[in-house]
Motif scaffolding. Structure first.
Motif, short mmCIF file in Angstrom:
data_model
loop_
_atom_site.label_atom_id
_atom_site.label_comp_id
_atom_site.label_asym_id
_atom_site.label_seq_id
_atom_site.Cartn_x
_atom_site.Cartn_y
_atom_site.Cartn_z
N ARG A 8 -14.94 19.86 17.90
CA ARG A 8 -14.92 21.10 18.70
C ARG A 8 -15.52 20.84 20.07
O ARG A 8 -16.59 20.23 20.17
N GLU A 9 -14.85 21.32 21.10
CA GLU A 9 -15.41 21.34 22.45
C GLU A 9 -16.25 22.61 22.54
O GLU A 9 -15.79 23.70 22.20
N LEU A 10 -17.50 22.48 22.98
CA LEU A 10 -18.39 23.64 23.05
C LEU A 10 -18.32 24.27 24.44
O LEU A 10 -17.45 23.94 25.24
N ALA A 11 -19.21 25.20 24.73
CA ALA A 11 -19.12 26.03 25.94
C ALA A 11 -19.37 25.30 27.25
O ALA A 11 -19.06 25.84 28.31
N LEU A 12 -19.91 24.08 27.23
CA LEU A 12 -20.04 23.27 28.44
C LEU A 12 -19.02 22.15 28.36
O LEU A 12 -18.94 21.46 27.33
N PRO A 13 -18.23 21.94 29.40
CA PRO A 13 -17.21 20.89 29.36
C PRO A 13 -17.80 19.52 29.01
O PRO A 13 -18.81 19.11 29.57
N GLY A 14 -17.15 18.86 28.06
CA GLY A 14 -17.59 17.53 27.63
C GLY A 14 -18.58 17.53 26.49
O GLY A 14 -18.81 16.49 25.87
N VAL A 15 -19.20 18.67 26.19
CA VAL A 15 -20.11 18.75 25.04
C VAL A 15 -19.24 18.98 23.81
O VAL A 15 -18.54 19.99 23.72
N ARG A 16 -19.27 18.02 22.88
CA ARG A 16 -18.42 18.09 21.70
C ARG A 16 -19.25 17.92 20.44
O ARG A 16 -20.24 17.19 20.44
N LEU A 17 -18.78 18.58 19.38
CA LEU A 17 -19.43 18.50 18.08
C LEU A 17 -18.39 18.10 17.06
O LEU A 17 -17.31 18.69 16.99
N VAL A 18 -18.70 17.07 16.26
CA VAL A 18 -17.76 16.60 15.26
C VAL A 18 -18.46 16.54 13.90
O VAL A 18 -19.61 16.12 13.80
N ASP A 19 -17.75 17.00 12.88
CA ASP A 19 -18.23 16.88 11.51
C ASP A 19 -17.89 15.51 10.98
O ASP A 19 -16.76 15.03 11.17
N LEU A 20 -18.85 14.87 10.34
CA LEU A 20 -18.59 13.57 9.71
C LEU A 20 -18.16 13.81 8.27
O LEU A 20 -18.62 14.73 7.61
N VAL A 21 -17.27 12.96 7.81
CA VAL A 21 -16.76 13.09 6.45
C VAL A 21 -17.61 12.24 5.52
O VAL A 21 -17.85 11.05 5.77
N ARG A 22 -18.09 12.87 4.45
CA ARG A 22 -18.93 12.18 3.46
C ARG A 22 -18.10 11.94 2.21
O ARG A 22 -17.36 12.81 1.76
N PHE A 23 -18.24 10.74 1.64
CA PHE A 23 -17.49 10.36 0.45
C PHE A 23 -18.46 10.07 -0.68
O PHE A 23 -19.00 8.96 -0.77
N PRO A 24 -18.70 11.07 -1.55
CA PRO A 24 -19.60 10.82 -2.69
C PRO A 24 -18.84 10.18 -3.86
O PRO A 24 -17.65 10.42 -4.06
#
Length: 182
Positions: A8-24
């Motif tokens: 996801r791109e957040l409210a400031l350009p270039g600030v991004r958040l990504v969920d990491l995939v966990r494999f149990p």
């Protein structure tokens, strides 16, 4: 099989958040935390250094920015932190806007923060936080790429927080210790 979740791109350009995939599985959990082919997160950046930081409960590490193009990628592996990025660039369309994200061991995410934004974090909760952060520029011991402000600088006054102008914290000096329920 992709080992990166949604970006996801957040409210400031270039600030991004990504969920990491966990494999149990029956042995434990496997998670890739950074790959050079994650272009949706990295863009044209190349990771050149990884750092590990331990911070005690209630401590604020803020504010600083990088003047020579450093980008930080934050990943909390123990505890929880609130990360903030603030734009005070004069001719920016997001001038005086702030992004705030809580990163936690409970949901592995990588947060990308371009260094031209003032940024920092506070440990939230009662547990010491372990932070791994990746950067796209080597630290220069002779000529550090950092500019600093006090953590309680009264001139950091967001007019917008996470894209919202009706947040009750807007138009007031940033308070790292404001209770979250008020």
């Amino acid at each position: 099989m992709p080992l990166i979740g949604s970006t996801r791109e957040l409210a400031l350009p270039g600030v991004r958040l990504v969920d990491l995939v966990r494999f149990p599985d029956e042995r434990g959990i496997f998670t890739e935390i950074m790959r050079t082919d994650w272009k949706e997160l990295l863009g044209d950046d190349s990771i050149v250094q990884a750092n590990f930081s331990v911070t005690y409960p209630g401590i604020v590490r803020a504010w600083h920015r990088h003047r020579r193009g450093q980008v930080d990628y934050f990943l909390v592996i123990k505890g929880s932190i609130k990360v903030c990025a603030y734009d005070d660039r004069v001719n920016s369309s997001t001038k005086n806007c702030l992004v705030e994200v809580v990163l936690s061991q409970d949901r592995l995410q990588v947060l990308r923060v371009p260094g031209h934004y003032w940024h920092g974090f506070k440990v939230v909760g009662s547990e010491t936080a372990y932070l791994i952060y990746f950067v796209n520029r080597l630290y220069d011991y002779e000529n550090p790429d950092e500019e600093r402000r006090p953590w309680n600088d009264p001139t950091i006054v967001p007019i917008e927080i996470n894209g919202r102008r009706n947040d009750p914290r807007c138009n007031k000096p940033w308070n790292w210790f404001r209770p979250p329920h008020k």
